[in-house]
Each structure stands twice: as structure tokens, then as C-alpha cells.
Design an enzyme around this catalytic site. Structure first.
Site, short mmCIF file in Angstrom:
data_model
loop_
_atom_site.label_atom_id
_atom_site.label_comp_id
_atom_site.label_asym_id
_atom_site.label_seq_id
_atom_site.Cartn_x
_atom_site.Cartn_y
_atom_site.Cartn_z
N PRO A 268 -0.37 -3.39 -1.26
CG PRO A 268 1.53 -4.73 -1.33
CD PRO A 268 0.89 -3.54 -1.99
CD GLU A 269 -3.48 -0.22 1.86
OE1 GLU A 269 -2.97 0.30 2.88
OE2 GLU A 269 -3.63 0.39 0.79
CE LYS B 110 0.36 1.90 3.29
NZ LYS B 110 -0.36 2.33 2.07
CG HIS C 268 8.72 -7.32 -12.82
ND1 HIS C 268 9.13 -6.16 -13.43
CD2 HIS C 268 7.82 -7.90 -13.66
CE1 HIS C 268 8.49 -6.02 -14.58
NE2 HIS C 268 7.70 -7.06 -14.75
NE ARG D 90 2.05 0.47 -10.73
CZ ARG D 90 0.92 1.13 -10.47
NH1 ARG D 90 -0.06 0.52 -9.79
NH2 ARG D 90 0.75 2.36 -10.87
NE ARG E 268 -9.02 17.06 12.37
CZ ARG E 268 -7.79 17.48 12.12
NH1 ARG E 268 -7.51 18.02 10.96
NH2 ARG E 268 -6.84 17.36 13.03
NE ARG F 156 -5.96 5.64 -3.09
CZ ARG F 156 -5.39 5.04 -2.07
NH1 ARG F 156 -6.06 4.13 -1.37
NH2 ARG F 156 -4.15 5.34 -1.73
#
Length: 272
Positions: free
Chosen positions: A2-3, A58, A92, A111, A153, A262
Site C-alpha cells: 500500500p502506497e 504511508k 490474518h 505478511r 545527484r 524494483r
């Protein structure tokens, strides 16, 4: 995982059901999440009332009427839903907060990478929160900010905008989508972005996140909103999860490769 849009969707979904209604019971079925849950919460939260539901990155921040703040993180696969008290908990379903109106706020996390903590101090100073960058949907996050922060950067721009110290909430899905719409190659060094490119990227990040919130987050993996319904943003993804498929703009095959562990999907033609 979840973002920001999923967490904001959850906050908006649960707030009307949990604010200003006394907590009557707290059930902790499993106290070993990412960090151990303080078992005393099952004794000292009943009788208290949640007075505000905020979000920082988050993290959900639920203010209690005694000055404490509950810090809730959904981890990799967690969700918060409002359920009827007669709905039996699943394998869960680790935490229940029951309210005086009878309904239950239930935390589901297969999890167990989430977190449920309490602090009596300013949550903005908490170790998990104090290092976070600006919220992307505020005026503090803009193209000029990105341009100034990105100078010198060498980090790939996709990894850089996913760094929560730079800006919060730009997870993998939204980074892929934003860079595609901004026509920026994800492997380009952040420091090589021009000022116009930074302004374009900031505006698109805002638009992508705002649209996802409006549509209830994504339907990927385990996420459901506070009402138990899935989001629909995944139906409008341009590149994420579509490696090898035709680019929606030029029809050339989309490239997929790992970056910082990713999945990164982009168009070598449109994002050159």
C-alpha cells in the site's frame, strides 16, 4: 505494498466510522508485527475516543483524546476495514478496535510487516516520521524544489523520487507511471534533469497520485479500501506490469528491467 493513495483512501474510508465514537474494546490476536505491539493498549484504549485521523506519508496517525497518537503502517500487505461485529476474524486478522456504535475497525496483514504503535509525544518527531520529505500534494512539493534537490545527484531519477527523504508516497507503481507521462527515462541521473523537466515531473506526480486517490488506490495484490472494496487505478496503468507489451503512445515494446530491486517499465522511444 500500500502506497500513499491506498493509505489516503483508507484514511478517508474509515474516518467517519472511527472518529468521535468511544472505543469499547481492543482485541490483539497477534502482537508480533514488524515491531511488537504494546499489549497494554488492549487495556488503556477502551473508554478513549479518536478525535482526528491524519496521514503522513504511508503512516496513519490517529489522535486519541488523551493526547496519544496511534501510528499505523500497513506494511507490505496490510489493510484496515470497517466490519460488522458478527463477521468472524480470519487467519490474518490481527487487531480489532470495536466502537460504541457496534462496528469494528479490523486490521488484516498476511505478511505481518505492518506496525501499530502509540506515542505520547509529537508524532512528527517520531523516529519513523521525522526524516520524511514533503507531502507530494502540498505546495511544498513543486518543480523548483525537485530541481534544487536534484543538483549533483547521480542516482537514477526513478530511485531518487522513490526516496521518502526526497518526497513521500511515490511508490514503484506511481514512479513508473509518472516518469512515462513526463517522458523521462527512469535511469537518467537525477542531477541531469533540466528545470522544465523537474516542473513537468512534479506536476505529473501530483496528478497521478490525485487521480489514484480519487479512484480508490490500486487493485494490485492485497489492497482493498476501508470499505472492503478494491481500487480501480490499476485499470488505467500505462506501463507498470506491462513489460513487453506495446507502448500506449508509440506501440513499440515496453522495456522491463530491475532497478534497485524494483521492476521498472518504460518506453525507450518515448522516454529517451
Amino acid at each position: 505494498m500500500p502506497e500513499l493513495p491506498e493509505v489516503e483512501t483508507t484514511r478517508r474510508g474509515i474516518a467517519p466510522h472511527i472518529l468521535h465514537h468511544p472505543i469499547t474494546a481492543v482485541t490483539l490476536r497477534h502482537t508480533q508485527l514488524r515491531w511488537p505491539i504494546d499489549k497494554a493498549l488492549s487495556r488503556n484504549l477502551p473508554g478513549r475516543t479518536l478525535v482526528r485521523a491524519d496521514r503522513r506519508g504511508k503512516y496513519l496517525l490517529l489522535a486519541v483524546d488523551d493526547g496519544r497518537t496511534l501510528i499505523w503502517h500497513l506494511g507490505m500487505s496490510g489493510s484496515l476495514r470497517i466490519v460488522e461485529p458478527t463477521e468472524p476474524p480470519g487467519k490474518h486478522d490481527h487487531i480489532d478496535l470495536r466502537f460504541a456504535h457496534g462496528r469494528v475497525l479490523r486490521y488484516h496483514d498476511p505478511r505481518r510487516f505492518g506496525a501499530f504503535l502509540a506515542t505520547a509525544d509529537d508524532p512528527a518527531q517520531h523516529a519513523l516520521i521525522c526524516h520524511l520529505g514533503p507531502e507530494p500534494l502540498t505546495d511544498d512539493f513543486n518543480g523548483e524544489y525537485l530541481y534544487e534537490r536534484s543538483r549533483k545527484r547521480s542516482t537514477a531519477v526513478k530511485s531518487w523520487i522513490m526516496d521518502s527523504r526526497v518526497v513521500v508516497g511515490v511508490g514503484n507503481i506511481y514512479a513508473n507511471e509518472s516518469l512515462f507521462l513526463a517522458k523521462i527515462h527512469p535511469l537518467r541521473a537525477a542531477g541531469k534533469l533540466t528545470r522544465p523537466a523537474c516542473h513537468r515531473l512534479a506536476d505529473i506526480i501530483k496528478a497521478v497520485l490525485a487521480r489514484s486517490i480519487t479512484q480508490g488506490g490500486t487493485t494490485l495484490r492485497d489492497f482493498v479500501g476501508g470499505d472492503g472494496k478494491p481500487g480501480y487505478f490499476a485499470q488505467q496503468l500505462n506501463v507498470y506490469g506491462r513489460g513487453g507489451e506495446p507502448c500506449p503512445v508509440c506501440a513499440k515494446p515496453l522495456t522491463e528491467k530491475p532497478l534497485s530491486q524494483r521492476t521498472t517499465v518504460y518506453c525507450t522511444h518515448c522516454q529517451n
